[in-house]
Design an enzyme around this catalytic site. Structure first.
Site, PDB file in Angstrom:
ATOM      1  CG  HIS A  97       4.256  -4.240  -8.322  1.00 24.84           C
ATOM      2  ND1 HIS A  97       5.444  -3.824  -7.755  1.00 24.84           N
ATOM      3  CD2 HIS A  97       3.285  -3.980  -7.393  1.00 24.84           C
ATOM      4  CE1 HIS A  97       5.215  -3.325  -6.560  1.00 24.84           C
ATOM      5  NE2 HIS A  97       3.911  -3.420  -6.307  1.00 24.84           N
ATOM      6  CB  SER A 147       4.694  -3.181  -3.131  1.00 25.13           C
ATOM      7  OG  SER A 147       4.225  -2.034  -3.784  1.00 25.13           O
ATOM      8  CD1 TRP A 148       3.347  -0.079   3.010  1.00 27.24           C
ATOM      9  CD2 TRP A 148       4.631   1.679   2.509  1.00 27.24           C
ATOM     10  NE1 TRP A 148       3.578   0.601   4.182  1.00 27.24           N
ATOM     11  CE2 TRP A 148       4.371   1.696   3.899  1.00 27.24           C
ATOM     12  CE3 TRP A 148       5.432   2.684   1.961  1.00 27.24           C
ATOM     13  CZ2 TRP A 148       4.867   2.679   4.746  1.00 27.24           C
ATOM     14  CZ3 TRP A 148       5.928   3.674   2.805  1.00 27.24           C
ATOM     15  CH2 TRP A 148       5.644   3.667   4.176  1.00 27.24           C
ATOM     16  N   GLY A 165       0.832  -1.193   0.000  1.00 27.21           N
ATOM     17  CA  GLY A 165       0.000   0.000   0.000  1.00 27.21           C
ATOM     18  C   GLY A 165       0.873   1.252   0.000  1.00 27.21           C
ATOM     19  CG  ASP A 182       7.315  -3.794 -10.478  1.00 29.04           C
ATOM     20  OD1 ASP A 182       6.385  -2.985 -10.686  1.00 29.04           O
ATOM     21  OD2 ASP A 182       7.619  -4.201  -9.338  1.00 29.04           O
TER      22      ASP A 182
END
Length: 322
Positions: free
Chosen positions: A299, A110-111, A43, A266
């Site tokens: 991703h 990711s985050w 996120g 990605d």
């Protein structure tokens, strides 16, 4: 390639009051005497999913997962107050102490990779190692590539809906325009419309092959609102860190075993960021770092070859002792 583990139950769960405002939901799985590993979701604002625990062998790992501030089952929902990178780093430490964990492995994509790096660079003495995927370090160039201009050259059709949610006069800074609307609680219709457009842009571009079932995540307005509001809040504020801080401070953790898994194609978090991190950690000269560029993936952690690489890394880290 190790398979994802079949579904298994949570052994214990609860809410931890981490401030006068925020209570975070956490859960623990696997064996209580196993090697501790903490899962950091994406996120920010994405929350954990029941499938996230299936990376970790319940006969070997003591896995800990939690919903970050404002996300998932944490309360208050979608709250931006007292919600920064450094509040979350502090929450990880509070949760570690609450569960009487001395040191743990840190797993995030990711985050989640951003937060993993921020935590590890702040508390390297509490980390046994890192498994990070789809590297995102919140540099301004990364944000502009995806939310302003760059990724739109690859996904122009999906970008159009994201761009068109904002009046033409304000499209010179799309993140700021979205932030104004996502934080305007007086216009719920506009808020939900922008949350849908922001979230749909991300889920549409997360896989190498566009996946309608994955895009359907954005159909849930409650999820989309938390996801979009919290992401945008973090991004317009640069994560409350200096630009390039996480890559610049990477030498603080170069002694730790670190696996970096990155999809070649990605679009959300392009491979350049993972390469910059790898070089900052010492590159090929640092035998503690395993850099895996997956040649047929984008991703998402749920693409087959990314999932295989993650499972292989988690299996390899079974050799690490607390």
């Amino acid at each position: 390639m190790a398979p994802v583990y079949p579904k298994f139950d949570v052994t214990q769960s609860g809410h931890l009051q981490v401030s006068s405002i925020h209570s975070i939901y956490w859960e623990e799985c696997g064996t209580p005497t196993g090697v501790p590993i903490v899962y950091l979701h994406g996120g920010p604002g994405g929350g954990i999913d029941d499938t996230d625990r299936q990376y970790f062998d319940p006969a070997h790992y003591r896995s800990v997962l939690f919903d970050q501030r404002g996300s998932g089952r944490s309360t208050p929902h979608a709250s931006l107050e007292e919600n920064t990178t450094w509040h979350l780093v502090g929450d990880i430490e509070k949760l570690r102490e609450h569960l009487n964990v001395d040191k743990w492995l840190v797993f995030g994509g990711s985050w989640g990779s951003t937060l993993a790096l921020a935590y590890a660079e702040s508390h390297p003495d509490r980390c046994l190692g890192l498994i990070v995927r789809g590297i995102f370090t919140l540099r301004r160039e990364e944000l502009l590539w995806y939310y302003q201009q760059g990724a739109n050259f690859i996904f122009p059709d999906y970008f159009e809906a994201y761009r068109n949610a904002i009046p033409e006069a304000e499209r010179g800074d799309l993140m700021e325009a979205y932030y104004k609307r996502l934080t305007n609680d007086d216009d719920e219709d506009e808020q939900l419309k922008c949350a849908d457009a922001w979230s749909r842009w991300e889920v549409s571009t997360s896989k190498l092959i566009v996946d309608p079932a994955y895009i359907a995540k954005a159909d849930d307005p409650e999820w989309a609102l938390a996801f979009a509001r919290i992401e945008c809040h973090y991004f317009v504020n640069g994560g409350w860190m200096r630009d390039g801080q996480l890559v610049g401070d990477a030498p603080k953790i170069k002694h730790l075993p670190i696996t970096i898994i990155q999809g070649r194609y990605d679009v959300v978090c392009p491979a350049k960021t993972s390469w910059d991190l790898y070089q900052a950690l010492g590159g090929a000269a640092n035998k503690n770092v395993d850099y895996r560029l997956v040649g047929d993936a984008g991703h998402s952690a749920h693409e087959t070859t990314i999932e295989e690489a993650l499972m292989d890394a988690v299996e390899k880290y079974k050799s690490i002792k607390p």
